[in-house]
Design a protein around this motif. Sequence first.
Motif, mmCIF file in Angstrom:
data_model
loop_
_atom_site.group_PDB
_atom_site.id
_atom_site.type_symbol
_atom_site.label_atom_id
_atom_site.label_comp_id
_atom_site.label_asym_id
_atom_site.label_seq_id
_atom_site.Cartn_x
_atom_site.Cartn_y
_atom_site.Cartn_z
ATOM 1 N N PHE A 67 0.849 -1.185 0.000
ATOM 2 C CA PHE A 67 0.000 0.000 0.000
ATOM 3 C C PHE A 67 0.890 1.243 0.000
ATOM 4 C CE2 PHE A 67 -2.439 3.422 1.875
ATOM 5 C CZ PHE A 67 -3.629 3.330 1.165
ATOM 6 N N SER A 68 0.798 2.045 -1.052
ATOM 7 C CA SER A 68 1.702 3.190 -1.180
ATOM 8 C C SER A 68 1.135 4.197 -2.167
ATOM 9 C CB SER A 68 3.086 2.736 -1.661
ATOM 10 O OG SER A 68 2.986 2.099 -2.924
ATOM 11 N N SER A 69 1.707 5.391 -2.162
ATOM 12 C CA SER A 69 1.382 6.420 -3.142
ATOM 13 C C SER A 69 2.475 6.435 -4.199
ATOM 14 C CB SER A 69 1.273 7.794 -2.470
ATOM 15 O OG SER A 69 0.240 7.810 -1.508
ATOM 16 N N ASN A 70 2.082 6.184 -5.438
ATOM 17 C CA ASN A 70 3.020 6.205 -6.553
ATOM 18 C C ASN A 70 2.534 7.217 -7.581
ATOM 19 O OD1 ASN A 70 4.436 3.887 -5.420
ATOM 20 N ND2 ASN A 70 2.683 2.687 -6.098
ATOM 21 N N PHE A 71 3.443 7.681 -8.425
ATOM 22 C CA PHE A 71 3.093 8.751 -9.348
ATOM 23 C C PHE A 71 3.612 8.438 -10.748
ATOM 24 C CE2 PHE A 71 3.611 10.432 -5.101
ATOM 25 C CZ PHE A 71 2.435 11.133 -4.901
ATOM 26 N N VAL A 72 2.758 8.703 -11.735
ATOM 27 C CA VAL A 72 3.125 8.551 -13.147
ATOM 28 C C VAL A 72 2.823 9.873 -13.835
ATOM 29 C CG1 VAL A 72 2.756 7.283 -15.287
ATOM 30 C CG2 VAL A 72 2.558 6.092 -13.091
ATOM 31 N N HIS A 73 3.815 10.445 -14.504
ATOM 32 C CA HIS A 73 3.612 11.713 -15.202
ATOM 33 C C HIS A 73 4.360 11.716 -16.531
ATOM 34 C CE1 HIS A 73 1.160 14.515 -12.957
ATOM 35 N NE2 HIS A 73 1.742 14.152 -11.827
ATOM 36 N N LEU A 74 3.929 12.629 -17.400
ATOM 37 C CA LEU A 74 4.621 12.854 -18.665
ATOM 38 C C LEU A 74 5.743 13.862 -18.438
ATOM 39 C CD1 LEU A 74 1.467 13.120 -20.952
ATOM 40 C CD2 LEU A 74 2.985 11.147 -20.686
ATOM 41 N N LEU A 75 6.881 13.611 -19.063
ATOM 42 C CA LEU A 75 8.030 14.499 -18.980
ATOM 43 C C LEU A 75 8.259 15.136 -20.341
ATOM 44 C CD1 LEU A 75 10.515 12.155 -17.049
ATOM 45 C CD2 LEU A 75 8.743 13.650 -16.099
ATOM 46 N N ILE A 76 8.541 16.431 -20.336
ATOM 47 C CA ILE A 76 8.866 17.155 -21.564
ATOM 48 C C ILE A 76 10.218 17.823 -21.382
ATOM 49 C CG2 ILE A 76 8.226 19.039 -23.110
ATOM 50 C CD1 ILE A 76 5.347 18.477 -22.573
ATOM 51 N N ASP A 77 11.142 17.470 -22.241
ATOM 52 C CA ASP A 77 12.497 18.032 -22.187
ATOM 53 C C ASP A 77 13.124 17.864 -20.799
ATOM 54 O OD1 ASP A 77 12.040 18.770 -24.812
ATOM 55 O OD2 ASP A 77 11.480 20.825 -24.309
ATOM 56 N N GLY A 78 12.801 16.772 -20.140
ATOM 57 C CA GLY A 78 13.363 16.489 -18.826
ATOM 58 C C GLY A 78 12.597 17.100 -17.669
ATOM 59 N N TYR A 79 11.590 17.946 -17.954
ATOM 60 C CA TYR A 79 10.766 18.560 -16.922
ATOM 61 C C TYR A 79 9.476 17.755 -16.734
ATOM 62 C CZ TYR A 79 13.616 22.832 -17.307
ATOM 63 O OH TYR A 79 14.645 23.739 -17.306
ATOM 64 N N VAL A 80 8.882 17.869 -15.551
ATOM 65 C CA VAL A 80 7.619 17.200 -15.254
ATOM 66 C C VAL A 80 6.467 18.124 -15.652
ATOM 67 C CG1 VAL A 80 6.269 16.023 -13.504
ATOM 68 C CG2 VAL A 80 8.763 16.100 -13.288
ATOM 69 N N LEU A 81 5.578 17.638 -16.530
ATOM 70 C CA LEU A 81 4.437 18.438 -16.970
ATOM 71 C C LEU A 81 3.290 18.284 -15.984
ATOM 72 C CD1 LEU A 81 3.010 20.186 -19.114
ATOM 73 C CD2 LEU A 81 2.312 18.055 -20.252
#
Length: 213
Positions: free
Chosen positions: A100-114
């Motif tokens: 049980f945990s909080s995990n995160f998935v995001h798109l990265l643009i040019d190395g930055y988190v969008l």
Amino acid sequence: MLKANKVLVISCLIFYIACAATQSNTSVIEIPSVRSRISSVGTSNQRSYFYAKSQDTTVFAVASVSATFVKVPGLSISVHHDQPMLYRIGFQGGCQSGTFSSNFVHLLIDGYVLIENELLPNNNRRQAVASHLGASIDEIDQRNGGLFYGRNLPFAASCPRFRKVILPSGTHSIDVGIRITIPSMNLIGGQLEVELSVYDPDTQIGLSYPIIR
């Protein structure tokens, strides 16, 4: 295989999309300039360009807890264009966590988190430069549907991400990033899709260039 390729080509022609069967390499894709697409009657051929990548292995394991998003091998598309373009970015895959945990998935643009329409640093300074988005890194990273809860279940849950963004001319990279708060998490069968369309700055589409923090 030949029959499948014919179906792909026909589908592209129907929807007026320039498709590319991208491989596991990360070479930069050159988007034709607007000038090269001017028709004989003086109007530009407003085509779109579609690219897709699958992760290198069926299962990608993330074991280290960090404030930095780890890029998923294979889910990376780099393009170059000499005019602003509208990006429609989509990711789909299965997320599986044994704790049980909080995990995160995001798109990265040019190395930055969008996140929202801002490009935030992919390190522990996200909250410092964007305190208006949340009181902690976890609070910021859960925006835009970025949060996935692990529940110690034997199956994977879908963790899709879909975003639209306009980017100026130049070379840009699109990646999928994962970070976890408790070890560990598996990403299963991930696919990244990017569709690019010519964007006329004089057209009002309700988007502006992302703010780089």
